[in-house]
Design a protein around this motif. Structure first.
Motif, PDB file in Angstrom:
ATOM      1  N   ALA A 206      76.168 206.285  94.727  1.00  0.00           N
ATOM      2  CA  ALA A 206      74.978 206.093  95.557  1.00  0.00           C
ATOM      3  C   ALA A 206      73.778 205.718  94.689  1.00  0.00           C
ATOM      4  O   ALA A 206      73.024 204.787  95.012  1.00  0.00           O
ATOM      5  N   ARG A 207      73.595 206.421  93.584  1.00  0.00           N
ATOM      6  CA  ARG A 207      72.484 206.127  92.685  1.00  0.00           C
ATOM      7  C   ARG A 207      72.608 204.714  92.113  1.00  0.00           C
ATOM      8  O   ARG A 207      71.617 203.979  92.012  1.00  0.00           O
ATOM      9  N   ALA A 208      73.819 204.313  91.737  1.00  0.00           N
ATOM     10  CA  ALA A 208      74.022 202.979  91.170  1.00  0.00           C
ATOM     11  C   ALA A 208      73.649 201.883  92.171  1.00  0.00           C
ATOM     12  O   ALA A 208      73.036 200.871  91.806  1.00  0.00           O
ATOM     13  N   VAL A 209      74.013 202.085  93.426  1.00  0.00           N
ATOM     14  CA  VAL A 209      73.673 201.097  94.456  1.00  0.00           C
ATOM     15  C   VAL A 209      72.167 201.038  94.661  1.00  0.00           C
ATOM     16  O   VAL A 209      71.579 199.949  94.772  1.00  0.00           O
ATOM     17  N   LEU A 210      71.501 202.182  94.715  1.00  0.00           N
ATOM     18  CA  LEU A 210      70.042 202.214  94.878  1.00  0.00           C
ATOM     19  C   LEU A 210      69.344 201.489  93.732  1.00  0.00           C
ATOM     20  O   LEU A 210      68.366 200.771  93.945  1.00  0.00           O
ATOM     21  N   GLU A 211      69.838 201.658  92.525  1.00  0.00           N
ATOM     22  CA  GLU A 211      69.243 200.986  91.368  1.00  0.00           C
ATOM     23  C   GLU A 211      69.412 199.479  91.459  1.00  0.00           C
ATOM     24  O   GLU A 211      68.524 198.711  91.070  1.00  0.00           O
ATOM     25  N   ARG A 212      70.545 199.026  91.999  1.00  0.00           N
ATOM     26  CA  ARG A 212      70.774 197.583  92.154  1.00  0.00           C
ATOM     27  C   ARG A 212      69.943 196.989  93.298  1.00  0.00           C
ATOM     28  O   ARG A 212      69.477 195.862  93.214  1.00  0.00           O
ATOM     29  N   LEU A 213      69.762 197.769  94.375  1.00  0.00           N
ATOM     30  CA  LEU A 213      69.017 197.279  95.525  1.00  0.00           C
ATOM     31  C   LEU A 213      67.533 197.120  95.223  1.00  0.00           C
ATOM     32  O   LEU A 213      66.894 196.178  95.671  1.00  0.00           O
ATOM     33  N   ASP A 214      66.966 198.054  94.483  1.00  0.00           N
ATOM     34  CA  ASP A 214      65.527 198.027  94.188  1.00  0.00           C
ATOM     35  C   ASP A 214      65.314 198.539  92.775  1.00  0.00           C
ATOM     36  O   ASP A 214      64.989 199.716  92.567  1.00  0.00           O
ATOM     37  N   PRO A 215      65.489 197.671  91.780  1.00  0.00           N
ATOM     38  CA  PRO A 215      65.428 198.108  90.384  1.00  0.00           C
ATOM     39  C   PRO A 215      64.109 198.758  89.994  1.00  0.00           C
ATOM     40  O   PRO A 215      64.064 199.575  89.070  1.00  0.00           O
ATOM     41  N   GLY A 216      63.025 198.442  90.674  1.00  0.00           N
ATOM     42  CA  GLY A 216      61.724 199.005  90.316  1.00  0.00           C
ATOM     43  C   GLY A 216      61.425 200.347  90.948  1.00  0.00           C
ATOM     44  O   GLY A 216      60.394 200.966  90.649  1.00  0.00           O
ATOM     45  N   ALA A 217      62.284 200.822  91.844  1.00  0.00           N
ATOM     46  CA  ALA A 217      62.036 202.075  92.551  1.00  0.00           C
ATOM     47  C   ALA A 217      62.653 203.259  91.817  1.00  0.00           C
ATOM     48  O   ALA A 217      63.471 203.092  90.915  1.00  0.00           O
ATOM     49  N   ASP A 218      62.245 204.451  92.216  1.00  0.00           N
ATOM     50  CA  ASP A 218      62.782 205.685  91.642  1.00  0.00           C
ATOM     51  C   ASP A 218      64.065 206.035  92.386  1.00  0.00           C
ATOM     52  O   ASP A 218      64.025 206.595  93.484  1.00  0.00           O
ATOM     53  N   ALA A 219      65.212 205.706  91.812  1.00  0.00           N
ATOM     54  CA  ALA A 219      66.495 205.914  92.485  1.00  0.00           C
ATOM     55  C   ALA A 219      66.769 207.387  92.722  1.00  0.00           C
ATOM     56  O   ALA A 219      67.322 207.767  93.766  1.00  0.00           O
ATOM     57  N   ASP A 220      66.388 208.244  91.783  1.00  0.00           N
ATOM     58  CA  ASP A 220      66.632 209.684  91.938  1.00  0.00           C
ATOM     59  C   ASP A 220      65.840 210.251  93.107  1.00  0.00           C
ATOM     60  O   ASP A 220      66.354 211.062  93.879  1.00  0.00           O
ATOM     61  N   ALA A 221      64.577 209.829  93.242  1.00  0.00           N
ATOM     62  CA  ALA A 221      63.751 210.316  94.354  1.00  0.00           C
ATOM     63  C   ALA A 221      64.300 209.820  95.691  1.00  0.00           C
ATOM     64  O   ALA A 221      64.363 210.569  96.672  1.00  0.00           O
ATOM     65  N   ALA A 222      64.713 208.544  95.728  1.00  0.00           N
ATOM     66  CA  ALA A 222      65.280 208.005  96.962  1.00  0.00           C
ATOM     67  C   ALA A 222      66.562 208.731  97.336  1.00  0.00           C
ATOM     68  O   ALA A 222      66.792 209.048  98.511  1.00  0.00           O
ATOM     69  N   LEU A 223      67.384 209.029  96.340  1.00  0.00           N
ATOM     70  CA  LEU A 223      68.635 209.732  96.603  1.00  0.00           C
ATOM     71  C   LEU A 223      68.368 211.146  97.100  1.00  0.00           C
ATOM     72  O   LEU A 223      69.062 211.644  98.000  1.00  0.00           O
ATOM     73  N   ALA A 224      67.347 211.787  96.561  1.00  0.00           N
ATOM     74  CA  ALA A 224      66.989 213.131  97.025  1.00  0.00           C
ATOM     75  C   ALA A 224      66.564 213.102  98.490  1.00  0.00           C
ATOM     76  O   ALA A 224      66.931 213.991  99.272  1.00  0.00           O
ATOM     77  N   ASP A 225      65.795 212.086  98.874  1.00  0.00           N
ATOM     78  CA  ASP A 225      65.382 211.957 100.278  1.00  0.00           C
ATOM     79  C   ASP A 225      66.588 211.739 101.186  1.00  0.00           C
ATOM     80  O   ASP A 225      66.675 212.309 102.280  1.00  0.00           O
ATOM     81  N   ILE A 226      67.517 210.907 100.733  1.00  0.00           N
ATOM     82  CA  ILE A 226      68.701 210.606 101.544  1.00  0.00           C
ATOM     83  C   ILE A 226      69.546 211.857 101.754  1.00  0.00           C
ATOM     84  O   ILE A 226      69.969 212.158 102.872  1.00  0.00           O
ATOM     85  N   THR A 227      69.807 212.592 100.696  1.00  0.00           N
ATOM     86  CA  THR A 227      70.651 213.783 100.820  1.00  0.00           C
ATOM     87  C   THR A 227      69.956 214.875 101.622  1.00  0.00           C
ATOM     88  O   THR A 227      70.598 215.604 102.379  1.00  0.00           O
ATOM     89  N   ALA A 228      68.619 214.990 101.472  1.00  0.00           N
ATOM     90  CA  ALA A 228      67.889 215.989 102.262  1.00  0.00           C
ATOM     91  C   ALA A 228      67.915 215.642 103.743  1.00  0.00           C
ATOM     92  O   ALA A 228      68.108 216.492 104.608  1.00  0.00           O
ATOM     93  N   GLU A 229      67.737 214.345 104.039  1.00  0.00           N
ATOM     94  CA  GLU A 229      67.732 213.901 105.446  1.00  0.00           C
ATOM     95  C   GLU A 229      69.088 214.078 106.097  1.00  0.00           C
ATOM     96  O   GLU A 229      69.194 214.388 107.284  1.00  0.00           O
ATOM     97  N   SER A 230      70.151 213.911 105.302  1.00  0.00           N
ATOM     98  CA  SER A 230      71.490 214.027 105.877  1.00  0.00           C
ATOM     99  C   SER A 230      71.946 215.467 106.011  1.00  0.00           C
ATOM    100  O   SER A 230      73.022 215.730 106.540  1.00  0.00           O
ATOM    101  N   GLY A 231      71.138 216.393 105.532  1.00  0.00           N
ATOM    102  CA  GLY A 231      71.465 217.808 105.690  1.00  0.00           C
ATOM    103  C   GLY A 231      72.563 218.253 104.750  1.00  0.00           C
ATOM    104  O   GLY A 231      73.296 219.196 105.042  1.00  0.00           O
ATOM    105  N   GLY A 232      72.676 217.583 103.598  1.00  0.00           N
ATOM    106  CA  GLY A 232      73.745 217.944 102.670  1.00  0.00           C
ATOM    107  C   GLY A 232      74.676 216.779 102.465  1.00  0.00           C
ATOM    108  O   GLY A 232      74.871 215.958 103.352  1.00  0.00           O
ATOM    109  N   THR A 233      75.271 216.683 101.323  1.00  0.00           N
ATOM    110  CA  THR A 233      76.049 215.494 100.992  1.00  0.00           C
ATOM    111  C   THR A 233      77.283 215.326 101.848  1.00  0.00           C
ATOM    112  O   THR A 233      77.750 214.223 102.057  1.00  0.00           O
TER     113      THR A 233
END
Length: 465
Positions: A206-233
Motif C-alpha cells: 500500500a505504501r509503495a503504491v501511494l509513493e508512486r501515485l503522488d511522489p511529493g506527498a507523505d505516504a506514511d501519513a496518507a496510509l495512516a488515514d486510510i487504515t484509521a478510516e477503514s477501522g483496522g487493516t
C-alpha cells in the motif's frame, strides 16, 4: 489551475489507471449502441417480433444486474485489478460468442453472459479510479470514464453504419473483442489500489503504491488515514453495515440516484434511437444510424464540459443543470410528437436530452459511485448504486418499444418528463457536495446526519443543503 493543468501534474501511474479504466468505458459504450444497429438486421434474419427485440436488448441488462450485485464483493475479495482483468478478458470472449450465435436462445444466453461481465466492470472501474486519484482531480478522472463510454457509443453507431450495406450484424457485435484485448494488456501491468492492499493488511505494498501515485506527498501519513478510516487493516465491509446508521442514509441516496439515472430514459435513446427516428419520419441507414451517432457527438461535447467543470463548479450544480436540460428536452419532444413539429426539431430534442444526461447524470454516476462510501464499503456501495441503476435500465429496455407503440411519442415523453422532474427534486434534497473532499473525509457527512461538520481548515465551506 484547471483540470488539464492538474492532470499534467499527476503521476504516471495515476494516468495509466485512469486510461485503463476509461478503456473499459469504451467497451461498455460500444456494447450499448452496437445492439441498436445489429437489431435492424438480426430482426430480419431471426424473424424477431417487437417483444423479442426487447428481450434481446434486455438480456444484457439482466446479466449486468447480476454482475453488479456480485461485483462489489468480488472486488473486495480478489482485488480491484484482478476483477478488472477478468472483466476485460471475458467480455472479449462473450462478444465473440454473441457474434457466432445461430439461434435466438444462443443469442440471449451470450448476451446475458456479456452483461454479467459489464455489470462487474461498472462497479469496479469507478472504485479503481477513485482509489487511485488525488482529490483535486478525482472528479474529472471519474468523469473521464463517461467520456470513454460516449466515445464507445459513437463508435458502435459508426461501425453499424459502415457495415449496414452488408447487414453484417455479427461483425458489429464481434468487433467489441478488440478493445477488450487491449484493456486486458493495459491492466496487467498495473498494481492494485493502496486502499485495497491496506484492507488486506499488505501495508508495505500500500505504501509503495501511494509513493508512486503522488511522489511529493507523505505516504506514511496518507496510509495512516486510510487504515484509521477503514477501522483496522483487516476489517471488511458488510452489507448489514450499509443498512444501519450512519450509512443507511448513504445507501438510500445511492439507490435513489442510481434508479433515477436510468428510469428517466437515456438508454431508450441509446438502444432504440433508430426506432425513435423512424417514428419521427426518418428513413435510410444514414439517418437511422448516422443521426444517433451525431446525437452522441453532442453528448461527448457535453461530457467533456462536465469533465472540466466538475472539480471547479462542484457536483451538485453540474448534476442539477444536466437534469434541467433533460426536462426542457422532454417538453420539446412532447411538442414535436403532439404537433408534428418536424424532423429537425425532433432531432434537436434528442440532442438536448442526450446533452443533459451526459453533462449531469451520465458523468456524476461514476463520481458518486466512487466517492459515496468509505473504503471498506466502497465497492459494495458502488454495487448497490449501479444495481439500482441497472434495474431501472432493464425496465426501460423491456417496455420502451411497447410504450412507444401504445402511448405514442407524446405519452412516452410525458412519462419521462415527469420522472426527470422527480429526479431533480431528489437530487436537490439529498445529493452531497463532495468537491475537494478527501475520500476518508466524506464519511463524516453521513456520520453527521447529512451535513458537513465544521472544518475550519477546509477550503470548501458549502453544504449539501
Amino acid at each position: 489551475m484547471g483540470f488539464i493543468g492538474e492532470l499534467r501534474g499527476s503521476s504516471r501511474l495515476g494516468l495509466l489507471v485512469a486510461a485503463s479504466a476509461a478503456t473499459v468505458g469504451v467497451i461498455y459504450g460500444y456494447d450499448q449502441s452496437n445492439i441498436a444497429g445489429a437489431l435492424l438486421f438480426m430482426t430480419d434474419e431471426f424473424g424477431l417480433s417487437t417483444r423479442q427485440q426487447e428481450l434481446v436488448t434486455t438480456a444484457v441488462v439482466v446479466g449486468q444486474i447480476v454482475g453488479a450485485l456480485g461485483g462489489g464483493a468480488l472486488a473486495n475479495r480478489v482485488g480491484r485489478k484482478p476483477a478488472m482483468i477478468g472483466v476485460a478478458a471475458t467480455f472479449g470472449l462473450f462478444s465473440l460468442l454473441s457474434a457466432l450465435s445461430v439461434s435466438v436462445p444462443m443469442l440471449l444466453v451470450s448476451r446475458v453472459l456479456l452483461g454479467l461481465t459489464i455489470g462487474v466492470s461498472i462497479v469496479v472501474a469507478p472504485v479503481f479510479v477513485a482509489e487511485s486519484s488525488p482529490a483535486r482531480v478525482r472528479g474529472g478522472l471519474l468523469v473521464l470514464y463517461q467520456v470513454a463510454t460516449v466515445v464507445g457509443i459513437i463508435a458502435g453507431y459508426l461501425v453499424a453504419w459502415a457495415l449496414a450495406g452488408t447487414g453484417s450484424w455479427r461483425w458489429m457485435l464481434g468487433l467489441a473483442a478488440v478493445p477488450a484485448a487491449l484493456v486486458t494488456l493495459m491492466i496487467v501491468r498495473l498494481p492494485d489500489t493502496a486502499r485495497w492492499y491496506a484492507m488486506r493488511g499488505r501495508l508495505a505494498e500500500a505504501r509503495a503504491v501511494l509513493e508512486r501515485l503522488d511522489p511529493g506527498a507523505d505516504a506514511d501519513a496518507a496510509l495512516a488515514d486510510i487504515t484509521a478510516e477503514s477501522g483496522g487493516t483487516r476489517r471488511k465491509g458488510v452489507w448489514r453495515e450499509m443498512l444501519r446508521k450512519p450509512y443507511l442514509r448513504a445507501t438510500l441516496f445511492v439507490v435513489g440516484l442510481g434508479f433515477f439515472i436510468q428510469i428517466t430514459g437515456i438508454n431508450a435513446i441509446v438502444y432504440y434511437s433508430p426506432r425513435i427516428f423512424e417514428a419521427m419520419g426518418f428513413s435510410g441507414d444514414a439517418a437511422l444510424l448516422g443521426l444517433p451517432a451525431l446525437v452522441q457527438v453532442a453528448g461527448l461535447v457535453a461530457v467533456v464540459g462536465s469533465l472540466v467543470t466538475v472539480d471547479r463548479m462542484g457536483r451538485r450544480p453540474v448534476l442539477l443543470g444536466g437534469i434541467g436540460i433533460m426536462v426542457l428536452a422532454n417538453v420539446l419532444l412532447i411538442a414535436v410528437f403532439a404537433t408534428g413539429g418536424g424532423t429537425v426539431l425532433g432531432f434537436v430534442g434528442l440532442v438536448l436530452f442526450t446533452v443533459g444526461f451526459t453533462f449531469g447524470f451520465g458523468s456524476l454516476v461514476w463520481v458518486y459511485a466512487g466517492e459515496a462510501f468509505p473504503a471498506r464499503l466502497r465497492s459494495l456501495g458502488a454495487s448497490t448504486m449501479l444495481t439500482a441503476d441497472l434495474v431501472a435500465n432493464a425496465v426501460v429496455a423491456a417496455v420502451f418499444l411497447t410504450l412507444l407503440n401504445g402511448l405514442g411519442g407524446v405519452g412516452t415523453f410525458v412519462v419521462f418528463g415527469v420522472l426527470a422532474l422527480l429526479a431533480m427534486v431528489f437530487v436537490h434534497r439529498y445529493a452531497p457536495e463532495t468537491r475537494g473532499r478527501e475520500l476518508e473525509e466524506i464519511r463524516l457527512y453521513w456520520e453527521n446526519d447529512g451535513r458537513w461538520p465544521a472544518a475550519p481548515n477546509h477550503t470548501e465551506r458549502e453544504t449539501a443543503r
